[in-house]
Design a protein around this motif. Structure first.
Motif, PDB file in Angstrom:
ATOM      1  N   GLY A  27       0.811  -1.208   0.000  1.00  0.00           N
ATOM      2  CA  GLY A  27       0.000   0.000   0.000  1.00  0.00           C
ATOM      3  C   GLY A  27       0.844   1.258   0.000  1.00  0.00           C
ATOM      4  N   MET A  28       1.860   1.296   0.855  1.00  0.00           N
ATOM      5  CA  MET A  28       2.726   2.472   0.900  1.00  0.00           C
ATOM      6  C   MET A  28       3.485   2.632  -0.409  1.00  0.00           C
ATOM      7  SD  MET A  28       5.509   3.658   3.744  1.00  0.00           S
ATOM      8  CE  MET A  28       4.180   4.306   4.764  1.00  0.00           C
ATOM      9  N   ALA A  29       4.000   1.526  -0.947  1.00  0.00           N
ATOM     10  CA  ALA A  29       4.735   1.585  -2.210  1.00  0.00           C
ATOM     11  C   ALA A  29       3.848   2.100  -3.336  1.00  0.00           C
ATOM     12  CB  ALA A  29       5.289   0.207  -2.560  1.00  0.00           C
ATOM     13  N   ALA A  30       2.571   1.674  -3.356  1.00  0.00           N
ATOM     14  CA  ALA A  30       1.655   2.132  -4.403  1.00  0.00           C
ATOM     15  C   ALA A  30       1.449   3.636  -4.317  1.00  0.00           C
ATOM     16  CB  ALA A  30       0.321   1.390  -4.284  1.00  0.00           C
ATOM     17  N   GLY A  31       1.229   4.147  -3.111  1.00  0.00           N
ATOM     18  CA  GLY A  31       1.051   5.590  -2.943  1.00  0.00           C
ATOM     19  C   GLY A  31       2.284   6.371  -3.343  1.00  0.00           C
ATOM     20  N   VAL A  32       3.441   5.851  -2.967  1.00  0.00           N
ATOM     21  CA  VAL A  32       4.708   6.501  -3.308  1.00  0.00           C
ATOM     22  C   VAL A  32       4.904   6.559  -4.815  1.00  0.00           C
ATOM     23  CG1 VAL A  32       7.201   6.109  -3.272  1.00  0.00           C
ATOM     24  CG2 VAL A  32       5.922   6.069  -1.142  1.00  0.00           C
ATOM     25  N   MET A  33       4.625   5.447  -5.495  1.00  0.00           N
ATOM     26  CA  MET A  33       4.875   5.387  -6.930  1.00  0.00           C
ATOM     27  C   MET A  33       3.894   6.245  -7.721  1.00  0.00           C
ATOM     28  SD  MET A  33       6.000   1.417  -7.535  1.00  0.00           S
ATOM     29  CE  MET A  33       6.401   1.674  -9.254  1.00  0.00           C
ATOM     30  N   VAL A  34       2.645   6.316  -7.268  1.00  0.00           N
ATOM     31  CA  VAL A  34       1.680   7.185  -7.956  1.00  0.00           C
ATOM     32  C   VAL A  34       2.115   8.641  -7.831  1.00  0.00           C
ATOM     33  CG1 VAL A  34      -0.683   8.055  -7.911  1.00  0.00           C
ATOM     34  CG2 VAL A  34      -0.266   5.603  -7.764  1.00  0.00           C
ATOM     35  N   ALA A  35       2.498   9.041  -6.612  1.00  0.00           N
ATOM     36  CA  ALA A  35       2.942  10.422  -6.406  1.00  0.00           C
ATOM     37  C   ALA A  35       4.211  10.713  -7.199  1.00  0.00           C
ATOM     38  CB  ALA A  35       3.171  10.678  -4.912  1.00  0.00           C
ATOM     39  N   ALA A  36       5.174   9.776  -7.187  1.00  0.00           N
ATOM     40  CA  ALA A  36       6.413   9.978  -7.928  1.00  0.00           C
ATOM     41  C   ALA A  36       6.155  10.051  -9.430  1.00  0.00           C
ATOM     42  CB  ALA A  36       7.394   8.849  -7.616  1.00  0.00           C
ATOM     43  N   SER A  37       5.203   9.259  -9.916  1.00  0.00           N
ATOM     44  CA  SER A  37       4.882   9.291 -11.342  1.00  0.00           C
ATOM     45  C   SER A  37       4.354  10.657 -11.756  1.00  0.00           C
ATOM     46  CB  SER A  37       3.846   8.212 -11.675  1.00  0.00           C
ATOM     47  OG  SER A  37       4.362   6.925 -11.435  1.00  0.00           O
ATOM     48  N   GLY A  48      11.201   6.989  -3.940  1.00  0.00           N
ATOM     49  CA  GLY A  48       9.931   6.304  -4.162  1.00  0.00           C
ATOM     50  C   GLY A  48      10.124   4.881  -4.647  1.00  0.00           C
ATOM     51  N   ILE A  49      11.028   4.695  -5.596  1.00  0.00           N
ATOM     52  CA  ILE A  49      11.293   3.347  -6.100  1.00  0.00           C
ATOM     53  C   ILE A  49      11.951   2.498  -5.020  1.00  0.00           C
ATOM     54  CG2 ILE A  49      12.632   2.032  -7.783  1.00  0.00           C
ATOM     55  CD1 ILE A  49      12.113   4.231  -9.790  1.00  0.00           C
ATOM     56  N   ALA A  50      12.806   3.123  -4.200  1.00  0.00           N
ATOM     57  CA  ALA A  50      13.427   2.391  -3.089  1.00  0.00           C
ATOM     58  C   ALA A  50      12.367   1.875  -2.123  1.00  0.00           C
ATOM     59  CB  ALA A  50      14.427   3.292  -2.364  1.00  0.00           C
ATOM     60  N   LEU A  51      11.379   2.710  -1.795  1.00  0.00           N
ATOM     61  CA  LEU A  51      10.291   2.271  -0.921  1.00  0.00           C
ATOM     62  C   LEU A  51       9.462   1.173  -1.577  1.00  0.00           C
ATOM     63  CD1 LEU A  51       9.057   5.680   0.546  1.00  0.00           C
ATOM     64  CD2 LEU A  51      10.247   3.863   1.770  1.00  0.00           C
ATOM     65  N   GLN A  52       9.243   1.316  -2.884  1.00  0.00           N
ATOM     66  CA  GLN A  52       8.480   0.302  -3.610  1.00  0.00           C
ATOM     67  C   GLN A  52       9.216  -1.029  -3.624  1.00  0.00           C
ATOM     68  OE1 GLN A  52       9.275  -0.710  -7.160  1.00  0.00           O
ATOM     69  NE2 GLN A  52       7.645  -2.211  -7.043  1.00  0.00           N
ATOM     70  N   ASN A  53      10.553  -0.978  -3.553  1.00  0.00           N
ATOM     71  CA  ASN A  53      11.356  -2.198  -3.606  1.00  0.00           C
ATOM     72  C   ASN A  53      11.385  -2.949  -2.280  1.00  0.00           C
ATOM     73  OD1 ASN A  53      11.959  -1.825  -6.262  1.00  0.00           O
ATOM     74  ND2 ASN A  53      14.015  -1.050  -5.936  1.00  0.00           N
ATOM     75  N   LEU A  54      10.963  -2.289  -1.197  1.00  0.00           N
ATOM     76  CA  LEU A  54      10.958  -2.979   0.098  1.00  0.00           C
ATOM     77  C   LEU A  54      10.138  -4.269   0.061  1.00  0.00           C
ATOM     78  CD1 LEU A  54      10.675   0.056   2.541  1.00  0.00           C
ATOM     79  CD2 LEU A  54      12.623  -1.492   2.332  1.00  0.00           C
ATOM     80  N   GLY A  81       4.476   5.536 -17.081  1.00  0.00           N
ATOM     81  CA  GLY A  81       3.543   4.501 -17.496  1.00  0.00           C
ATOM     82  C   GLY A  81       3.915   3.136 -16.950  1.00  0.00           C
ATOM     83  N   ALA A  82       5.216   2.829 -16.960  1.00  0.00           N
ATOM     84  CA  ALA A  82       5.678   1.547 -16.427  1.00  0.00           C
ATOM     85  C   ALA A  82       5.395   1.442 -14.934  1.00  0.00           C
ATOM     86  CB  ALA A  82       7.179   1.388 -16.699  1.00  0.00           C
ATOM     87  N   MET A  83       5.639   2.537 -14.199  1.00  0.00           N
ATOM     88  CA  MET A  83       5.409   2.520 -12.765  1.00  0.00           C
ATOM     89  C   MET A  83       3.928   2.397 -12.435  1.00  0.00           C
ATOM     90  SD  MET A  83       8.235   5.327 -11.538  1.00  0.00           S
ATOM     91  CE  MET A  83       7.728   5.271  -9.824  1.00  0.00           C
ATOM     92  N   LEU A  84       3.086   3.107 -13.181  1.00  0.00           N
ATOM     93  CA  LEU A  84       1.650   3.027 -12.921  1.00  0.00           C
ATOM     94  C   LEU A  84       1.109   1.634 -13.228  1.00  0.00           C
ATOM     95  CD1 LEU A  84       0.481   6.495 -14.312  1.00  0.00           C
ATOM     96  CD2 LEU A  84       0.630   5.780 -11.918  1.00  0.00           C
TER      97      LEU A  84
END
Length: 251
Positions: free
Chosen positions: A39-49, A146-152, A210-213
């Motif tokens: 959930g946190m990674a999804a929020g981070v990646m949407v904001a970063a995108s 953001g990608i680092a958090l998504q990688n956790l 687009g890839a991140m989303l």
């Protein structure tokens, strides 16, 4: 340049930290931890995108006037289609599928490793944009964070099943951590090709978005909704808020 290299390494460090969960998470807590992290990674990646990729892409193509959205839309859809193609040809564990065997875990390791390549290239594109003066350092840093958090969670979903399958904690951690090594490699190679990257930077930034989303919708949102816990939506909002604050405060 040392700061750029350090930021390029952040996604790998995120994967390694996630893989380190094998040392202190017990099996009953896997579900809650994965849902929260996803959930946190999804929020981070949407904001970063949005703030670190799409908005700089639109600014970079502003000279096209009313047509400025065309390269951004083209890149966005190319990013989605690229990940869709990868999803079809690379073994991947989707929602509802579990693999507890060492063989299945090795397939998952390969899948995560190859899925990490576009993310590493996205950071490399942002680094090239920063060095070219078209992207502020804050945007470059927040994207990498953001990608680092998504990688956790990605590091964790490799190391934990490997340990459950009978592999030692040390080997499970090493395998999970090394799955993220391709990200700084991809980022470094993209940065070396900066002379080719910069002229088409708006397209590449939106391709990365687009890839991140795609990853968010296809993998992270199903993960954060899975199981009996309800932490996913809260963690999504928390991740989005953190990235928004970072972009505003550091920008």
């Amino acid at each position: 340049m040392s700061a750029v290299i350090g930021v390029l390494l952040l996604p790998f460090l995120g994967t390694a930290l996630g893989a380190g969960c094998v040392y202190f998470l017990k099996k009953p807590s896997h579900e809650f931890s994965r849902q929260s992290l996803s959930g946190m990674a999804a929020g981070v990646m949407v904001a970063a995108s949005i703030w670190s990729l799409l908005l700089p892409a639109l600014e970079g193509s502003a000279h096209l006037g009313r047509l400025s959205c065309l390269p951004v839309l083209a890149g966005l859809w190319c990013g989605v289609l690229l990940l869709r193609i990868l999803d079809r040809i690379i073994p991947w564990l989707h929602r509802g599928q579990t693999e507890s065997t060492a063989s299945g875990s090795r397939m998952l390791t390969l899948a995560v490793t190859l899925h990490n390549l576009p993310e590493g290239m996205a950071v490399g594109v942002a680094a090239a944009g920063f060095l070219a003066g078209s992207i502020p350092f804050a945007a470059f840093l927040t994207l990498s964070l953001g990608i680092a958090l998504q990688n956790l969670p990605e590091g964790a979903i490799i190391s934990l099943p490997l340990h459950d399958a009978g592999i030692s904690k040390h080997k499970a951690f090493a395998t999970g951590a090394l799955s993220g090594a391709i990200e700084p490699i991809g980022g470094g190679l993209t940065l070396l090709l900066a002379a080719l990257v910069v002229p088409i930077l708006p397209f590449l930034l939106s391709l990365a978005a687009g890839a991140m989303l795609y990853v968010v919708v296809q993998e992270l949102i199903p993960d954060m909704q899975e199981g009996r816990f309800t932490a996913g939506a809260i963690c999504f909002t928390a991740g989005f808020s953190v990235m928004m604050l970072l972009d505003v405060l550091l920008g």
